[in-house]
Motif scaffolding. Structure first.
Motif, PDB file in Angstrom:
ATOM      1  N   ILE A 197       1.355  -1.175  -0.608  1.00 16.39           N
ATOM      2  CA  ILE A 197       0.037  -0.024   0.322  1.00 16.39           C
ATOM      3  C   ILE A 197       0.966   1.064   0.218  1.00 16.39           C
ATOM      4  CG2 ILE A 197      -1.735   1.620   1.753  1.00 16.39           C
ATOM      5  CD1 ILE A 197      -3.199  -1.215   2.359  1.00 16.39           C
ATOM      6  N   VAL A 198       1.910   1.688   0.802  1.00 14.52           N
ATOM      7  CA  VAL A 198       2.949   2.038   0.484  1.00 14.52           C
ATOM      8  C   VAL A 198       3.658   2.550  -0.678  1.00 14.52           C
ATOM      9  CG1 VAL A 198       5.181   3.259   1.566  1.00 14.52           C
ATOM     10  CG2 VAL A 198       3.291   2.055   3.065  1.00 14.52           C
ATOM     11  N   LEU A 199       3.586   1.506  -1.359  1.00 15.75           N
ATOM     12  CA  LEU A 199       4.167   1.796  -2.458  1.00 15.75           C
ATOM     13  C   LEU A 199       3.454   2.052  -3.408  1.00 15.75           C
ATOM     14  CD1 LEU A 199       6.456   1.924  -5.070  1.00 15.75           C
ATOM     15  CD2 LEU A 199       5.480  -0.372  -4.960  1.00 15.75           C
ATOM     16  N   ASN A 200       1.958   1.932  -3.680  1.00 16.76           N
ATOM     17  CA  ASN A 200       0.679   2.479  -4.323  1.00 16.76           C
ATOM     18  C   ASN A 200       0.349   3.877  -4.147  1.00 16.76           C
ATOM     19  OD1 ASN A 200       0.261  -0.131  -6.492  1.00 16.76           O
ATOM     20  ND2 ASN A 200       0.638  -0.751  -4.914  1.00 16.76           N
TER      21      ASN A 200
ATOM     22  N   ASN B 198      12.668   3.037  -5.976  1.00 17.88           N
ATOM     23  CA  ASN B 198      13.674   3.344  -5.349  1.00 17.88           C
ATOM     24  C   ASN B 198      13.825   3.426  -3.744  1.00 17.88           C
ATOM     25  OD1 ASN B 198      15.053   2.439  -8.047  1.00 17.88           O
ATOM     26  ND2 ASN B 198      16.262   4.514  -7.916  1.00 17.88           N
ATOM     27  N   SER B 199      13.005   4.757  -2.932  1.00 18.80           N
ATOM     28  CA  SER B 199      13.139   4.545  -1.738  1.00 18.80           C
ATOM     29  C   SER B 199      12.382   3.767  -1.220  1.00 18.80           C
ATOM     30  CB  SER B 199      12.067   6.438  -1.845  1.00 18.80           C
ATOM     31  OG  SER B 199      11.102   6.272  -2.005  1.00 18.80           O
ATOM     32  N   ILE B 200      11.371   2.736  -1.561  1.00 16.47           N
ATOM     33  CA  ILE B 200      10.874   1.666  -1.125  1.00 16.47           C
ATOM     34  C   ILE B 200      11.182   0.872  -1.340  1.00 16.47           C
ATOM     35  CG2 ILE B 200       8.465   0.470  -1.583  1.00 16.47           C
ATOM     36  CD1 ILE B 200       8.082   3.592  -0.736  1.00 16.47           C
TER      37      ILE B 200
ATOM     38  N   TYR C 244      10.657  -2.124 -13.862  1.00 16.20           N
ATOM     39  CA  TYR C 244      10.699  -3.357 -14.225  1.00 16.20           C
ATOM     40  C   TYR C 244      11.033  -4.481 -12.739  1.00 16.20           C
ATOM     41  CZ  TYR C 244      13.056  -7.722 -15.117  1.00 16.20           C
ATOM     42  OH  TYR C 244      13.225  -9.103 -15.567  1.00 16.20           O
ATOM     43  N   THR C 245      12.043  -3.985 -11.871  1.00 16.56           N
ATOM     44  CA  THR C 245      11.917  -4.247 -10.793  1.00 16.56           C
ATOM     45  C   THR C 245      10.782  -4.888 -10.100  1.00 16.56           C
ATOM     46  OG1 THR C 245      14.106  -3.412 -10.550  1.00 16.56           O
ATOM     47  CG2 THR C 245      13.359  -3.863  -9.235  1.00 16.56           C
ATOM     48  N   VAL C 246       9.839  -3.614  -9.987  1.00 19.00           N
ATOM     49  CA  VAL C 246       8.359  -3.775  -8.994  1.00 19.00           C
ATOM     50  C   VAL C 246       7.530  -4.266 -10.086  1.00 19.00           C
ATOM     51  CG1 VAL C 246       9.319  -2.077  -7.093  1.00 19.00           C
ATOM     52  CG2 VAL C 246       8.004  -1.729  -9.071  1.00 19.00           C
ATOM     53  N   GLY C 247       7.766  -4.436 -10.989  1.00 20.32           N
ATOM     54  CA  GLY C 247       6.568  -5.078 -11.862  1.00 20.32           C
ATOM     55  C   GLY C 247       6.785  -6.386 -12.268  1.00 20.32           C
ATOM     56  N   ARG C 248       8.023  -7.051 -12.071  1.00 23.63           N
ATOM     57  CA  ARG C 248       7.798  -8.290 -12.136  1.00 23.63           C
ATOM     58  C   ARG C 248       6.963  -9.826 -11.458  1.00 23.63           C
ATOM     59  NH1 ARG C 248      14.460  -8.998 -11.874  1.00 23.63           N
ATOM     60  NH2 ARG C 248      14.783  -8.989  -9.525  1.00 23.63           N
ATOM     61  N   GLY C 249       6.696  -8.848  -9.743  1.00 23.22           N
ATOM     62  CA  GLY C 249       6.105  -9.585  -8.877  1.00 23.22           C
ATOM     63  C   GLY C 249       7.320 -10.864  -8.361  1.00 23.22           C
ATOM     64  N   ARG C 250       8.696 -10.336  -8.447  1.00 22.48           N
ATOM     65  CA  ARG C 250       9.595 -10.939  -7.284  1.00 22.48           C
ATOM     66  C   ARG C 250      10.726 -10.226  -5.980  1.00 22.48           C
ATOM     67  NH1 ARG C 250      14.140 -12.784 -11.101  1.00 22.48           N
ATOM     68  NH2 ARG C 250      14.950 -14.323  -9.334  1.00 22.48           N
TER      69      ARG C 250
ATOM     70  N   PHE D 272       3.809  -3.243  -7.694  1.00 16.46           N
ATOM     71  CA  PHE D 272       2.356  -2.336  -8.070  1.00 16.46           C
ATOM     72  C   PHE D 272       0.768  -3.485  -7.631  1.00 16.46           C
ATOM     73  CE2 PHE D 272       5.636  -1.275 -11.258  1.00 16.46           C
ATOM     74  CZ  PHE D 272       5.974  -0.172 -11.090  1.00 16.46           C
ATOM     75  N   SER D 273      -0.174  -3.186  -7.605  1.00 15.52           N
ATOM     76  CA  SER D 273      -1.583  -3.410  -8.124  1.00 15.52           C
ATOM     77  C   SER D 273      -2.410  -2.536  -8.484  1.00 15.52           C
ATOM     78  CB  SER D 273      -1.801  -3.678  -6.034  1.00 15.52           C
ATOM     79  OG  SER D 273      -3.265  -4.063  -6.390  1.00 15.52           O
ATOM     80  N   ILE D 274      -2.761  -2.248  -9.719  1.00 18.41           N
ATOM     81  CA  ILE D 274      -3.812  -2.521 -10.192  1.00 18.41           C
ATOM     82  C   ILE D 274      -5.149  -1.718  -9.227  1.00 18.41           C
ATOM     83  CG2 ILE D 274      -6.169  -1.940 -12.045  1.00 18.41           C
ATOM     84  CD1 ILE D 274      -2.795  -1.471 -13.319  1.00 18.41           C
ATOM     85  N   ARG D 275      -5.614  -2.832  -8.399  1.00 18.00           N
ATOM     86  CA  ARG D 275      -6.839  -2.607  -7.090  1.00 18.00           C
ATOM     87  C   ARG D 275      -6.071  -1.573  -6.491  1.00 18.00           C
ATOM     88  NH1 ARG D 275      -6.776  -4.463  -1.944  1.00 18.00           N
ATOM     89  NH2 ARG D 275      -4.372  -5.822  -2.062  1.00 18.00           N
ATOM     90  N   LEU D 276      -5.027  -0.908  -6.272  1.00 20.42           N
ATOM     91  CA  LEU D 276      -4.692  -0.153  -4.803  1.00 20.42           C
ATOM     92  C   LEU D 276      -4.104   1.228  -5.843  1.00 20.42           C
ATOM     93  CD1 LEU D 276      -1.543  -2.439  -3.095  1.00 20.42           C
ATOM     94  CD2 LEU D 276      -3.923  -1.199  -2.199  1.00 20.42           C
ATOM     95  N   LEU D 277      -4.545   1.478  -7.106  1.00 18.85           N
ATOM     96  CA  LEU D 277      -3.413   2.185  -7.147  1.00 18.85           C
ATOM     97  C   LEU D 277      -4.647   2.802  -7.699  1.00 18.85           C
ATOM     98  CD1 LEU D 277      -0.518   0.945  -9.800  1.00 18.85           C
ATOM     99  CD2 LEU D 277       0.271   3.090  -8.282  1.00 18.85           C
ATOM    100  N   ARG D 278      -6.032   2.074  -8.134  1.00 22.22           N
ATOM    101  CA  ARG D 278      -7.125   2.578  -8.170  1.00 22.22           C
ATOM    102  C   ARG D 278      -8.288   3.495  -6.979  1.00 22.22           C
ATOM    103  NH1 ARG D 278      -9.784  -2.392 -11.381  1.00 22.22           N
ATOM    104  NH2 ARG D 278      -9.225  -1.953 -13.842  1.00 22.22           N
TER     105      ARG D 278
END
Length: 483
Positions: free
Chosen positions: A118-121, A183-185, A245-251, A256-262
């Motif tokens: 949640i903090v990231l998004n 990067n801070s996250i 790419y780093t936070v979007g690859r799920g590792r 990222f979360s579309i639900r949280l970004l909405r």
């Protein structure tokens, strides 16, 4: 086996190997390793990517300045004039990153992965809103601000070159803002390597395109100072691609979360801002003080200002060790407090300070002995070399103290104590630095030692802020701060 008395929780090793929830496979850190040797390794594991990143960024900044200096002293001053407006923009995102890093480190320590995401998004949502607002304001106010900083002793050629650099920089600023946020996250959860990779990408692209665009090589147009700005923006864009790419690859621990970004989570934003707003106040104070400070330096003329910018450029290199160890402390203190291990947090700060001091002494010695050789890479003007080398030796003398200050302040920020940083910034940048500088450079006062007076003011700021931050840390109230 050597044991320092810190117990290891049963699930710490499992977390370090498998991650925490959600099938994450990122490189986890175990803050509860039992030996001092293990703790030192953990500190270095967190520090070396940040140190490599800072060193690379500083070296690239030096190469940038050297490349730009081929156009003449006016070009060095032109880029220098844009530095403060650029940091005015960046200050808001620095403040947001301080709040986000502290929050996500606490959640990581407490094993609350959903809240960390949640903090990231929510940080990305805030970054978007601030970018639109601040870049619009800078388009309107940027050029008058540069002219104000230039005063009457900087040539019109320098001012116009600054305008060219500034316009391109503003257009490309959103790429830097989003990369900074991500990067801070990642630093907060212990992944300091990601920031190194993104910034390494930016710097390699930047240096190559600098060569192409400043002087017009490989068939590219010769754009001068504007080419340096464009190269920086393209490098920032490449870095953003790597960060996404780093936070979007799920590792990673966060993603990222579309639900949280909405949706906008006002509760989480409020918690982030509780730490971020004092940090923003600190950055505003810093920028106002630095802009006022710049007007003092520019009053000495183009040559002195060029020497000053060279010294400032190299000073960032001298700060890399303190900033890197400070990054490690922010992460470790935040996660230790999230795990309710105050004793462990204090131990990590003590160990980090000891290691950082030794490294800083070696850096300071190299800078002191090699001052002329280093500064001669920027210019063949004997007066500029002489002045810049003198400033570099002043930097070297106070370097261990300056870096120790960074570590203490970063530790306090990791605990959520960002208000204190604003206080010492006000004392140092608004009061100590300008007052001493004016006293030692003003023709109306008896002590006129020119640019050396400016750097005595800077050094006095570092020493006094170190004393204040050390006292604040020793009082121990930071361990009870709720985030």
């Amino acid at each position: 086996m050597e044991d320092d008395g810190s117990s290891r929780k049963p699930d710490a090793e499992a977390e370090s190997k498998t991650g925490t929830g959600g099938g994450t496979r990122d490189r986890q850190i175990d803050i509860e390793v039992t030996t001092k040797a293990g703790k030192r390794r953990l500190i270095f594991d967190l520090t070396w990517p940040a140190l490599a990143e800072n060193l690379l960024a500083s070296l690239v900044s030096i190469v940038d300045m050297i490349m730009v200096s081929s156009l003449g002293a006016y070009a060095i001053s032109a880029v220098g004039l844009v530095t403060q407006p650029r940091f005015v923009l960046l200050s808001a995102f620095m403040a947001l990153s301080i709040g986000s890093t502290a929050m996500v480190a606490r959640f990581k320590g407490a094993r609350e992965q959903e809240n960390a995401c949640i903090v990231l998004n929510q940080s990305l949502i805030m970054t978007f809103g601030m970018t639109v607002l601040l870049c619009t304001l800078m388009f309107v106010a940027g050029e008058p601000l540069v002219r104000l900083l230039a005063g009457s002793n900087i040539s019109e050629q320098t001012v116009q070159a600054s305008f060219e650099y500034l316009r391109i920089m503003i257009i490309g600023f959103p790429t830097l803002a989003f990369t900074f946020c991500i990067n801070s996250i990642l630093r907060g959860v212990g992944n300091t390597r990601a920031s190194f990779y993104t910034n390494a990408t930016a710097n390699v692209v930047n240096v190559f395109l600098n060569y192409c665009l400043i002087g017009g090589n490989f068939g590219f147009p010769a754009m001068g100072v504007a080419g340096a700005s464009l190269a920086t923006v393209i490098g920032q864009t490449a870095a953003l691609c790597v960060a996404v790419y780093t936070v979007g690859r799920g590792r990673e621990y966060v993603s990222f979360s579309i639900r949280l970004l909405r949706r906008v989570d006002f509760g989480m934003i409020k918690r982030i801002l509780r730490i971020g707003l004092p940090a923003f106040g600190e950055q505003v104070i810093m920028r106002v003080g630095m802009m006022f400070f710049t007007t003092i330096v520019t009053s000495l003329g183009d040559s002195s200002y060029a020497s000053h910018m060279i010294a400032m450029n190299i000073q960032m290199l001298s700060f890399t060790t303190g900033m890197a160890f400070g990054t490690a402390c922010t992460t470790l203190v935040g996660q230790c407090l999230g795990r309710v291990r105050v004793d462990l947090a204090k131990l990590y700060v003590k160990m980090t300070q000891n290691i950082g001091f030794v490294v800083s002494c070696f850096v300071a010695l190299a800078m002191f002995l090699g001052a002329e050789w280093i500064t001669s890479m920027y210019s063949d003007d004997a007066e500029i070399i002489r002045l810049a080398a003198l400033m570099l030796r002043i930097i070297a003398i106070v370097n261990p103290i300056s870096n120790a200050r960074f570590i203490y302040i970063s530790s306090l920020r990791g605990a959520g104590d960002s208000r204190f940083a604003a206080v010492i910034t006000f004392v140092g940048v608004i009061l100590i630095r300008p007052l001493i500088s004016i006293a030692l450079t003003s023709p109306m006062l008896p002590f006129q030692i020119g640019l050396m007076g400016i750097w005595i003011g800077l050094s006095s700021d570092s020493v006094i802020c170190f004393v204040m931050s050390r006292m604040r840390y020793a009082r121990g109230k930071w361990v009870n701060i709720k985030v």
